[in-house]
Every structure is written in C-alpha cells, then in structure tokens.
Design a protein around this motif. Structure first.
Motif, mmCIF file in Angstrom:
data_model
loop_
_atom_site.group_PDB
_atom_site.id
_atom_site.type_symbol
_atom_site.label_atom_id
_atom_site.label_comp_id
_atom_site.label_asym_id
_atom_site.label_seq_id
_atom_site.Cartn_x
_atom_site.Cartn_y
_atom_site.Cartn_z
ATOM 1 N N ARG A 60 0.832 -1.205 0.000
ATOM 2 C CA ARG A 60 0.000 0.000 0.000
ATOM 3 C C ARG A 60 0.871 1.261 0.000
ATOM 4 N NH1 ARG A 60 -5.218 -0.429 3.871
ATOM 5 N NH2 ARG A 60 -5.998 1.020 2.318
ATOM 6 N N ILE A 61 1.928 1.249 0.793
ATOM 7 C CA ILE A 61 2.834 2.394 0.858
ATOM 8 C C ILE A 61 3.528 2.594 -0.490
ATOM 9 C CG2 ILE A 61 4.967 3.253 1.911
ATOM 10 C CD1 ILE A 61 3.963 1.722 4.507
ATOM 11 N N MET A 62 3.961 1.489 -1.101
ATOM 12 C CA MET A 62 4.602 1.573 -2.424
ATOM 13 C C MET A 62 3.646 2.164 -3.454
ATOM 14 S SD MET A 62 7.818 0.399 -2.705
ATOM 15 C CE MET A 62 7.873 0.022 -4.438
ATOM 16 N N TYR A 63 2.392 1.707 -3.454
ATOM 17 C CA TYR A 63 1.399 2.252 -4.387
ATOM 18 C C TYR A 63 1.250 3.762 -4.194
ATOM 19 C CZ TYR A 63 -0.463 -2.167 -6.206
ATOM 20 O OH TYR A 63 -0.630 -3.358 -6.843
ATOM 21 N N LEU A 64 1.147 4.180 -2.957
ATOM 22 C CA LEU A 64 0.966 5.602 -2.666
ATOM 23 C C LEU A 64 2.181 6.412 -3.107
ATOM 24 C CD1 LEU A 64 -0.914 7.694 -1.419
ATOM 25 C CD2 LEU A 64 0.119 7.192 0.812
ATOM 26 N N TYR A 65 3.354 5.933 -2.778
ATOM 27 C CA TYR A 65 4.594 6.614 -3.144
ATOM 28 C C TYR A 65 4.747 6.688 -4.671
ATOM 29 C CZ TYR A 65 9.592 7.313 -3.851
ATOM 30 O OH TYR A 65 10.811 7.772 -4.277
ATOM 31 N N LEU A 66 4.532 5.576 -5.346
ATOM 32 C CA LEU A 66 4.690 5.561 -6.805
ATOM 33 C C LEU A 66 3.649 6.432 -7.499
ATOM 34 C CD1 LEU A 66 5.633 1.815 -7.291
ATOM 35 C CD2 LEU A 66 7.131 3.793 -7.609
ATOM 36 N N LEU A 67 2.431 6.475 -6.956
ATOM 37 C CA LEU A 67 1.422 7.372 -7.514
ATOM 38 C C LEU A 67 1.887 8.819 -7.407
ATOM 39 C CD1 LEU A 67 -1.366 7.937 -8.726
ATOM 40 C CD2 LEU A 67 -2.270 7.933 -6.377
ATOM 41 N N ASP A 68 2.423 9.187 -6.248
ATOM 42 C CA ASP A 68 2.923 10.554 -6.075
ATOM 43 C C ASP A 68 4.074 10.856 -7.033
ATOM 44 O OD1 ASP A 68 1.044 11.110 -4.162
ATOM 45 O OD2 ASP A 68 2.416 10.924 -2.459
ATOM 46 N N LYS A 69 4.962 9.891 -7.252
ATOM 47 C CA LYS A 69 6.079 10.088 -8.177
ATOM 48 C C LYS A 69 5.584 10.262 -9.610
ATOM 49 C CE LYS A 69 9.827 10.300 -6.031
ATOM 50 N NZ LYS A 69 10.313 11.668 -5.881
ATOM 51 N N ILE A 70 4.589 9.490 -10.004
ATOM 52 C CA ILE A 70 4.025 9.598 -11.357
ATOM 53 C C ILE A 70 3.341 10.951 -11.529
ATOM 54 C CG2 ILE A 70 2.187 8.697 -12.849
ATOM 55 C CD1 ILE A 70 3.106 5.890 -11.752
ATOM 56 N N MET A 71 2.612 11.384 -10.503
ATOM 57 C CA MET A 71 1.953 12.690 -10.565
ATOM 58 C C MET A 71 2.992 13.799 -10.702
ATOM 59 S SD MET A 71 -1.266 12.075 -10.524
ATOM 60 C CE MET A 71 -1.922 13.706 -10.267
ATOM 61 N N GLU A 72 4.054 13.684 -9.937
ATOM 62 C CA GLU A 72 5.128 14.683 -9.976
ATOM 63 C C GLU A 72 5.756 14.754 -11.364
ATOM 64 O OE1 GLU A 72 9.497 14.506 -8.089
ATOM 65 O OE2 GLU A 72 7.889 14.485 -6.586
ATOM 66 N N LYS A 73 5.967 13.599 -11.954
ATOM 67 C CA LYS A 73 6.658 13.542 -13.240
ATOM 68 C C LYS A 73 5.758 13.913 -14.427
ATOM 69 C CE LYS A 73 9.505 10.510 -16.076
ATOM 70 N NZ LYS A 73 10.193 9.220 -16.157
ATOM 71 N N TYR A 74 4.539 13.381 -14.459
ATOM 72 C CA TYR A 74 3.700 13.530 -15.648
ATOM 73 C C TYR A 74 2.560 14.544 -15.515
ATOM 74 C CZ TYR A 74 6.158 9.404 -17.237
ATOM 75 O OH TYR A 74 7.133 8.514 -17.604
#
Length: 160
Positions: free
Chosen positions: A126-140
């Motif tokens: 769950r933490i990985m999903y949240l972190y990766l979602l934030d990274k994708i939002m930041e990038k794209y």
C-alpha cells in the motif's frame, strides 16, 4: 479494451456518472495492474519482505528498513502519530490493520485485521502504491499532488 497480441477482449472496469470519474478510475486501474505491480513485486523481493513474511519475522522496524532501502520517505507510514496522506499501520483488537489516511487525517479503506507479519507485507504494498502514484503525478502531471487531483476514496481504492 485489451489488444494484447491480437486478442480483442472487453473488460468492464466500472460504470460512472461522469467522464472525469470514469477516466480517473480507468487510469488508476491500468496503472495499478500493468505498471506498479511489477515495481512492488520487485521491491518486495529486493527488500526480503516475502522471505521475512514466510519466516514470520516481519516487524515494523524491518518494514521501515525496507522503505528506507527503496528511498521511500517515512512520511508515507504512520504507526504512532497519524501522518497526512499516509498508510496508517496499527493494532486493532487482536490483530493489526492498515488504512489510507487522507490529507485531512480521515481514514479510508481499512484492511481486515490480521497477524502483524501479514499486515506489514500488505502495508508495504500500500505504501509503495501511494509513493509511486505521487512520483508519477510529480513527473507527468506537472507536480500536482495526487491528493489535489484524485479524491481520497480514489487514492484509498488505488492503494488497497
């Protein structure tokens, strides 16, 4: 629509009242199924989460070490003080549970109560999903925060 290797298969992801909700849900569904699962499985193997789960040796400290090894800030997990936009891991009766805590510190999608080792393994994902979602939002998405773009329930569903 799934067009892999010439197969035309249709899958109903959901029925929505408006285009925005439907497109957000579709985006998060595809992101979770085809991109992030690979990252999470690899991270679980690299950080020995699965091995520790099998041995029943998974602890909160080992979870924090695994997150550190993945360069995930500790702000993504709450254990004693409830952090905003995090996964809260806590004792619930006889077992442990995790839940998404939104920017207003409201809990969403509480997982079923289970032994600590299993709860930690699930919380890691769950933490990985949240972190990766934030990274994708930041990038794209030009740095827009996921909690400013998606509803708390959409994020909670995505991390579940």
């Amino acid at each position: 629509m799934n067009l892999e290797r010439g197969r035309n298969e249709e899958e109903t992801v959901g029925i929505y009242e408006c285009l925005e909700t439907g497109s957000n849900s579709f985006f998060l569904d595809r992101l979770k199924k085809y991109y992030l699962n690979r990252n999470i499985a690899k991270a679980k193997n690299d950080s020995k989460i699965i091995e520790l789960l099998i041995k029943n040796e998974l602890t909160v400290d080992k979870l924090l070490n695994a997150l550190n090894n993945c360069n995930i800030p500790t702000s993504y997990i709450s254990t004693q003080n409830i952090e905003r936009h995090s996964i809260n891991l806590h004792k619930d009766g006889t077992g442990w549970t995790s839940e998404y805590v939104d920017i207003n510190r409201i809990s969403h999608r509480k997982a079923i109560s289970e032994p600590l080792s299993q709860c930690i393994s699930y919380a890691f994902a769950r933490i990985m999903y949240l972190y990766l979602l934030d990274k994708i939002m930041e990038k794209y998405f030009n740095g827009i925060k996921s909690f400013d773009y998606f509803t708390a329930e959409e994020i909670a569903s995505f991390t579940s």
